[in-house]
Design an enzyme around this catalytic site. Structure first.
Site, PDB file in Angstrom:
ATOM      1  N   THR A  50       0.918  -1.246   0.001  1.00 21.97           N
ATOM      2  CA  THR A  50       0.039   0.002  -0.058  1.00 21.97           C
ATOM      3  C   THR A  50       0.864   1.295  -0.010  1.00 21.97           C
ATOM      4  O   THR A  50       0.236   2.211  -0.120  1.00 21.97           O
ATOM      5  CB  THR A  50      -1.045   0.060   1.148  1.00 21.97           C
ATOM      6  OG1 THR A  50      -0.096   0.163   2.245  1.00 21.97           O
ATOM      7  CG2 THR A  50      -1.766  -1.097   1.258  1.00 21.97           C
ATOM      8  N   GLY A  51       1.981   1.202   0.040  1.00 28.43           N
ATOM      9  CA  GLY A  51       2.955   2.282  -0.070  1.00 28.43           C
ATOM     10  C   GLY A  51       3.043   2.939  -1.442  1.00 28.43           C
ATOM     11  O   GLY A  51       2.297   2.376  -2.341  1.00 28.43           O
ATOM     12  N   SER A  52       3.651   4.092  -1.491  1.00 32.94           N
ATOM     13  CA  SER A  52       3.668   4.764  -2.826  1.00 32.94           C
ATOM     14  C   SER A  52       4.327   3.972  -3.779  1.00 32.94           C
ATOM     15  O   SER A  52       3.694   3.778  -4.876  1.00 32.94           O
ATOM     16  CB  SER A  52       4.330   6.185  -2.653  1.00 32.94           C
ATOM     17  OG  SER A  52       5.584   5.992  -2.097  1.00 32.94           O
ATOM     18  N   GLU A  67      -4.300  -1.717   7.867  1.00 32.20           N
ATOM     19  CA  GLU A  67      -5.416  -2.070   7.295  1.00 32.20           C
ATOM     20  C   GLU A  67      -6.151  -0.943   6.573  1.00 32.20           C
ATOM     21  O   GLU A  67      -6.888  -1.231   5.670  1.00 32.20           O
ATOM     22  CB  GLU A  67      -6.364  -2.890   8.428  1.00 32.20           C
ATOM     23  CG  GLU A  67      -7.080  -1.778   9.013  1.00 32.20           C
ATOM     24  CD  GLU A  67      -8.084  -2.314  10.252  1.00 32.20           C
ATOM     25  OE1 GLU A  67      -9.158  -2.779   9.796  1.00 32.20           O
ATOM     26  OE2 GLU A  67      -7.820  -2.169  11.407  1.00 32.20           O
ATOM     27  N   ASP A 115       1.910  -8.999   8.876  1.00 36.37           N
ATOM     28  CA  ASP A 115       3.034  -8.114   9.186  1.00 36.37           C
ATOM     29  C   ASP A 115       4.412  -9.210   8.828  1.00 36.37           C
ATOM     30  O   ASP A 115       4.117 -10.429   9.366  1.00 36.37           O
ATOM     31  CB  ASP A 115       3.016  -7.721  10.624  1.00 36.37           C
ATOM     32  CG  ASP A 115       4.002  -6.870  10.977  1.00 36.37           C
ATOM     33  OD1 ASP A 115       5.423  -7.094  10.689  1.00 36.37           O
ATOM     34  OD2 ASP A 115       3.918  -5.942  11.519  1.00 36.37           O
ATOM     35  N   LYS A 127      10.867   3.087   7.155  1.00 38.21           N
ATOM     36  CA  LYS A 127      11.489   3.883   6.549  1.00 38.21           C
ATOM     37  C   LYS A 127      11.898   5.172   6.921  1.00 38.21           C
ATOM     38  O   LYS A 127      12.884   6.160   6.754  1.00 38.21           O
ATOM     39  CB  LYS A 127      11.114   3.950   4.909  1.00 38.21           C
ATOM     40  CG  LYS A 127      11.045   2.640   4.325  1.00 38.21           C
ATOM     41  CD  LYS A 127      10.321   2.792   2.864  1.00 38.21           C
ATOM     42  CE  LYS A 127       9.976   1.337   2.213  1.00 38.21           C
ATOM     43  NZ  LYS A 127       8.883   0.736   2.584  1.00 38.21           N
ATOM     44  N   LYS A 155      20.788   4.832   1.854  1.00 36.51           N
ATOM     45  CA  LYS A 155      21.112   5.210   3.290  1.00 36.51           C
ATOM     46  C   LYS A 155      21.854   3.883   3.809  1.00 36.51           C
ATOM     47  O   LYS A 155      22.313   3.837   5.018  1.00 36.51           O
ATOM     48  CB  LYS A 155      19.982   5.155   3.934  1.00 36.51           C
ATOM     49  CG  LYS A 155      19.053   6.542   3.423  1.00 36.51           C
ATOM     50  CD  LYS A 155      18.768   7.468   4.706  1.00 36.51           C
ATOM     51  CE  LYS A 155      18.006   8.524   4.147  1.00 36.51           C
ATOM     52  NZ  LYS A 155      18.703   9.848   3.658  1.00 36.51           N
ATOM     53  N   TYR A 190      18.009   3.264  10.730  1.00 36.54           N
ATOM     54  CA  TYR A 190      17.294   3.022   9.391  1.00 36.54           C
ATOM     55  C   TYR A 190      18.391   2.458   8.363  1.00 36.54           C
ATOM     56  O   TYR A 190      18.487   1.255   7.818  1.00 36.54           O
ATOM     57  CB  TYR A 190      16.774   4.085   8.479  1.00 36.54           C
ATOM     58  CG  TYR A 190      16.094   3.859   7.200  1.00 36.54           C
ATOM     59  CD1 TYR A 190      15.202   2.728   7.147  1.00 36.54           C
ATOM     60  CD2 TYR A 190      16.853   4.489   6.141  1.00 36.54           C
ATOM     61  CE1 TYR A 190      14.901   2.376   5.872  1.00 36.54           C
ATOM     62  CE2 TYR A 190      16.534   3.743   4.781  1.00 36.54           C
ATOM     63  CZ  TYR A 190      15.482   2.808   4.625  1.00 36.54           C
ATOM     64  OH  TYR A 190      15.259   2.648   3.326  1.00 36.54           O
TER      65      TYR A 190
END
Length: 160
Positions: free
Chosen positions: A24-26, A50, A71, A95, A137, A145
């Site tokens: 569901t992330g970009s 959700e 998860d 992130k 990173k 991170y």
């Protein structure tokens, strides 16, 4: 991602089952759109958000897409979802750099242990290939991170 994958890339995923963690992330949302253009057999989306899963489900009214609240930290939960999967795009991670600094144990559990769970499940379920995005990173990391992502780099140079 381009609005549409080129024809050769799209056809590569035709009639394949593809699983996305962090779907569901970009990046995940763009990848879902692109992969659907390639006529996959099925897309399986896993996310622990959700609300975002529900919103994407309402937007992507496709019988080819399945949505699961899961998860990657929970190996027993995710294991059966990988059955019959050909390819995996592993996008799930914590992130946000300041949040990872404030919650290092959570970053380790998701970014390192969750990725290890995913690798073990992919091997057990005979997934053909799993793709993991890299992060700049992770090069000589100075943050939680970056360090947590370095551990998941397949060719990470841990000597520095």
């Amino acid at each position: 991602f381009k609005k549409n994958m080129d024809t050769s890339t799209s056809s590569f995923y035709a009639n394949k089952t593809i699983l996305l963690t962090g779907g569901t992330g970009s990046v995940g949302q763009q990848l879902v759109r692109a992969l659907l253009n390639g006529n996959p057999r099925a897309l399986v989306l896993l996310d622990n958000n959700e609300g975002a899963l529900y919103d994407l489900e309402q937007e992507r009214k496709s019988k080819k897409v399945s949505f699961f609240v899961a998860d990657i930290r929970d190996k027993e939960r995710i294991d059966p979802l990988f059955e019959g999967v050909d390819y995996v795009f592993h996008l799930a991670a914590l992130k946000n750099v300041p949040m990872c600094e404030d919650n290092p144990y959570e970053a380790v559990k998701t970014n390192i242990i969750g990725t290890q769970n995913l690798i073990e499940v992919c091997l057990r379920q005979n997934v053909k290939k799993a793709m993991f995005p890299s992060s700049g990173k992770s090069v000589k990391p100075t943050t939680v991170y970056g360090a947590s992502k370095l551990f998941t780099e397949p060719n990470g140079d841990w000597k520095h």
